[in-house]
Write a protein that holds these residues in place. Structure first.
Motif, PDB file in Angstrom:
ATOM      1  N   LYS A  74       0.891  -1.179  -0.041  1.00 41.73           N
ATOM      2  CA  LYS A  74      -0.041   0.101  -0.004  1.00 41.73           C
ATOM      3  C   LYS A  74       0.960   1.312  -0.030  1.00 41.73           C
ATOM      4  CE  LYS A  74      -4.237   1.814   2.089  1.00 41.73           C
ATOM      5  NZ  LYS A  74      -5.317   1.274   3.214  1.00 41.73           N
ATOM      6  N   THR A  75       0.588   2.094  -0.912  1.00 37.25           N
ATOM      7  CA  THR A  75       1.228   3.376  -0.935  1.00 37.25           C
ATOM      8  C   THR A  75       0.763   4.431  -1.820  1.00 37.25           C
ATOM      9  OG1 THR A  75       3.694   4.208  -1.804  1.00 37.25           O
ATOM     10  CG2 THR A  75       2.710   2.550  -3.169  1.00 37.25           C
ATOM     11  N   ASN A  76       0.992   5.876  -1.664  1.00 38.09           N
ATOM     12  CA  ASN A  76       0.446   6.887  -2.214  1.00 38.09           C
ATOM     13  C   ASN A  76       1.294   7.289  -3.436  1.00 38.09           C
ATOM     14  OD1 ASN A  76      -1.938   7.093  -0.653  1.00 38.09           O
ATOM     15  ND2 ASN A  76      -0.660   8.321   0.963  1.00 38.09           N
ATOM     16  N   LEU A  77       2.646   6.537  -3.570  1.00 32.86           N
ATOM     17  CA  LEU A  77       3.652   6.841  -4.474  1.00 32.86           C
ATOM     18  C   LEU A  77       3.259   6.117  -5.799  1.00 32.86           C
ATOM     19  CD1 LEU A  77       6.858   6.328  -2.449  1.00 32.86           C
ATOM     20  CD2 LEU A  77       5.655   8.592  -2.941  1.00 32.86           C
ATOM     21  N   LYS A  78       3.739   6.848  -6.898  1.00 33.55           N
ATOM     22  CA  LYS A  78       3.617   6.383  -8.391  1.00 33.55           C
ATOM     23  C   LYS A  78       4.856   5.905  -8.764  1.00 33.55           C
ATOM     24  CE  LYS A  78      -0.569   8.916  -9.876  1.00 33.55           C
ATOM     25  NZ  LYS A  78      -1.113   9.834 -10.697  1.00 33.55           N
ATOM     26  N   PRO A  79       4.987   4.834  -9.253  1.00 31.13           N
ATOM     27  CA  PRO A  79       6.165   4.310 -10.003  1.00 31.13           C
ATOM     28  C   PRO A  79       6.564   5.288 -11.240  1.00 31.13           C
ATOM     29  CG  PRO A  79       4.701   2.891 -10.527  1.00 31.13           C
ATOM     30  CD  PRO A  79       4.030   3.741  -9.611  1.00 31.13           C
ATOM     31  N   SER A  80       7.859   5.373 -11.342  1.00 30.68           N
ATOM     32  CA  SER A  80       8.442   6.279 -12.478  1.00 30.68           C
ATOM     33  C   SER A  80       7.765   5.709 -13.736  1.00 30.68           C
ATOM     34  CB  SER A  80       9.820   5.868 -12.716  1.00 30.68           C
ATOM     35  OG  SER A  80      10.511   6.437 -13.694  1.00 30.68           O
ATOM     36  N   ALA A  81       7.372   6.629 -14.826  1.00 35.96           N
ATOM     37  CA  ALA A  81       6.672   6.394 -15.909  1.00 35.96           C
ATOM     38  C   ALA A  81       7.053   5.119 -16.592  1.00 35.96           C
ATOM     39  CB  ALA A  81       6.556   7.678 -16.856  1.00 35.96           C
ATOM     40  N   GLU A  82       8.384   4.980 -16.717  1.00 32.96           N
ATOM     41  CA  GLU A  82       9.148   3.951 -17.496  1.00 32.96           C
ATOM     42  C   GLU A  82       9.386   2.725 -16.813  1.00 32.96           C
ATOM     43  OE1 GLU A  82      12.548   6.203 -18.954  1.00 32.96           O
ATOM     44  OE2 GLU A  82      11.122   7.803 -19.889  1.00 32.96           O
ATOM     45  N   THR A  83       8.817   2.459 -15.494  1.00 40.73           N
ATOM     46  CA  THR A  83       8.874   1.143 -14.939  1.00 40.73           C
ATOM     47  C   THR A  83       8.904   0.069 -15.637  1.00 40.73           C
ATOM     48  OG1 THR A  83       8.285   2.290 -12.723  1.00 40.73           O
ATOM     49  CG2 THR A  83       8.192   0.029 -12.892  1.00 40.73           C
ATOM     50  N   LEU A  84       7.785  -0.185 -16.766  1.00 42.44           N
ATOM     51  CA  LEU A  84       7.623  -1.277 -17.417  1.00 42.44           C
ATOM     52  C   LEU A  84       8.929  -1.610 -18.327  1.00 42.44           C
ATOM     53  CD1 LEU A  84       4.242  -0.863 -19.413  1.00 42.44           C
ATOM     54  CD2 LEU A  84       4.874  -2.741 -17.588  1.00 42.44           C
ATOM     55  N   VAL A  85       9.802  -0.582 -18.483  1.00 44.57           N
ATOM     56  CA  VAL A  85      11.013  -0.952 -19.217  1.00 44.57           C
ATOM     57  C   VAL A  85      11.791  -1.747 -18.406  1.00 44.57           C
ATOM     58  CG1 VAL A  85      13.167  -0.077 -20.189  1.00 44.57           C
ATOM     59  CG2 VAL A  85      11.005   1.131 -20.755  1.00 44.57           C
ATOM     60  N   HIS A  86      11.949  -1.460 -17.041  1.00 39.81           N
ATOM     61  CA  HIS A  86      12.610  -2.131 -16.150  1.00 39.81           C
ATOM     62  C   HIS A  86      12.179  -3.702 -16.066  1.00 39.81           C
ATOM     63  CE1 HIS A  86      14.834   1.325 -13.686  1.00 39.81           C
ATOM     64  NE2 HIS A  86      13.783   1.905 -14.613  1.00 39.81           N
ATOM     65  N   SER A  87      10.766  -3.665 -15.961  1.00 39.41           N
ATOM     66  CA  SER A  87      10.342  -4.998 -15.757  1.00 39.41           C
ATOM     67  C   SER A  87      10.506  -5.781 -17.031  1.00 39.41           C
ATOM     68  CB  SER A  87       8.653  -4.789 -15.718  1.00 39.41           C
ATOM     69  OG  SER A  87       8.165  -6.103 -15.770  1.00 39.41           O
ATOM     70  N   VAL A  88      10.564  -5.134 -18.162  1.00 36.16           N
ATOM     71  CA  VAL A  88      10.863  -6.248 -19.341  1.00 36.16           C
ATOM     72  C   VAL A  88      12.480  -6.727 -19.289  1.00 36.16           C
ATOM     73  CG1 VAL A  88      11.664  -5.656 -21.652  1.00 36.16           C
ATOM     74  CG2 VAL A  88       9.237  -5.126 -21.038  1.00 36.16           C
ATOM     75  N   ILE A  89      13.258  -5.828 -18.765  1.00 40.34           N
ATOM     76  CA  ILE A  89      14.780  -6.273 -18.649  1.00 40.34           C
ATOM     77  C   ILE A  89      14.727  -7.573 -17.414  1.00 40.34           C
ATOM     78  CG2 ILE A  89      17.098  -5.667 -17.954  1.00 40.34           C
ATOM     79  CD1 ILE A  89      16.496  -2.680 -19.332  1.00 40.34           C
ATOM     80  N   TYR A  90      14.160  -7.252 -16.504  1.00 47.09           N
ATOM     81  CA  TYR A  90      14.346  -8.308 -15.636  1.00 47.09           C
ATOM     82  C   TYR A  90      13.713  -9.516 -16.096  1.00 47.09           C
ATOM     83  CZ  TYR A  90      15.651  -4.612 -12.198  1.00 47.09           C
ATOM     84  OH  TYR A  90      16.348  -3.997 -11.292  1.00 47.09           O
ATOM     85  N   ARG A  91      12.580  -9.390 -16.930  1.00 47.86           N
ATOM     86  CA  ARG A  91      11.850 -10.735 -17.368  1.00 47.86           C
ATOM     87  C   ARG A  91      12.588 -11.419 -18.437  1.00 47.86           C
ATOM     88  NH1 ARG A  91       5.962  -7.906 -18.636  1.00 47.86           N
ATOM     89  NH2 ARG A  91       5.093  -8.835 -16.950  1.00 47.86           N
TER      90      ARG A  91
END
Length: 220
Positions: free
Chosen positions: A77-94
């Motif tokens: 639970k958080t009020n923060l929003k992830p960086s707009a390009e977080t999906l790029v990080h996800s693609v690299i980790y995947r």
């Protein structure tokens, strides 16, 4: 997804992110609120800490990072929003399971190189000592760093990056935007970013020096 991050692990990851953030900020690699950083805390399922959106990365606050899953959704639970390009990080980790950290910076050198060679889709450089900083040790190694177009649609950008990921080359340039680099941990990823940035600046200065030499030869 609900996921529990151990307090000691959380503290260790945030400490490492803060150290890298300060180092890069001191070099001017986060103009405006640009750039983003992440460190993976879990591989299966993928969970990683990432910079929150819109933060001034020259400062450190208690709300600079949040933990997200492979879909870039917060796992707590958080009020923060992830960086707009977080999906790029996800693609690299995947796609590169050994990646333990992903760092993204904007510099003049990486932007200029990406524009100069954007049409051919890669930047090639060889016979340079700092290539070893990318864990490439072949004698006279020549590498090609992929360049993708700077799509405003982040899911599309992530898909384009996914197409060109090369485990041998730990980085991808986005045209007129910046570089994403990764490594097995935060230390290795920082080294990769530094090596890439040295190679970009070296190349641009070499072009400039050659131009000056050619001018002198022509005028003489």
């Amino acid at each position: 997804m609900n996921f529990s991050i151990h307090a000691e692990q959380r503290q260790d990851i945030i400490l490492k992110l803060n150290e890298v953030k300060q180092n890069f900020a001191n070099r001017g690699w986060f103009p405006g609120t640009s750039g983003n950083l992440s460190i993976k805390s879990n591989q299966d399922p993928i969970v990683f800490a990432v910079t929150a959106s819109g933060k001034d990365k020259t400062k450190i606050t208690p709300e600079d990072y949040l933990f997200v899953d492979a879909d870039a959704l917060p796992v707590e639970k958080t009020n923060l929003k992830p960086s707009a390009e977080t999906l790029v990080h996800s693609v690299i980790y995947r796609n590169i399971p050994k990646a333990g950290a992903v760092f993204h910076v904007h510099t003049i050198a990486n932007n200029v190189v990406s524009e100069l060679y954007g049409n051919q889709g890669y930047f090639e450089i060889g016979n340079q000592e700092l290539i070893k900083g990318l864990d490439i040790w072949e004698e006279g190694a020549v590498i090609q760093i992929p360049i993708v177009e700077n799509y405003a649609d982040i899911p599309k950008l992530a898909k384009e990056i996914e197409k060109v990921l090369n485990p041998r080359i730990p980085g991808v340039l986005i045209r007129n935007h910046g570089i994403y680099a990764w490594g097995g941990n935060d230390f290795e990823t920082k080294r990769h970013v530094e090596a890439f940035e040295f190679l970009f600046e070296y190349h641009l200065r070499l072009l400039q020096a050659r131009s000056l030499v050619n001018q002198k030869l022509y005028t003489n």
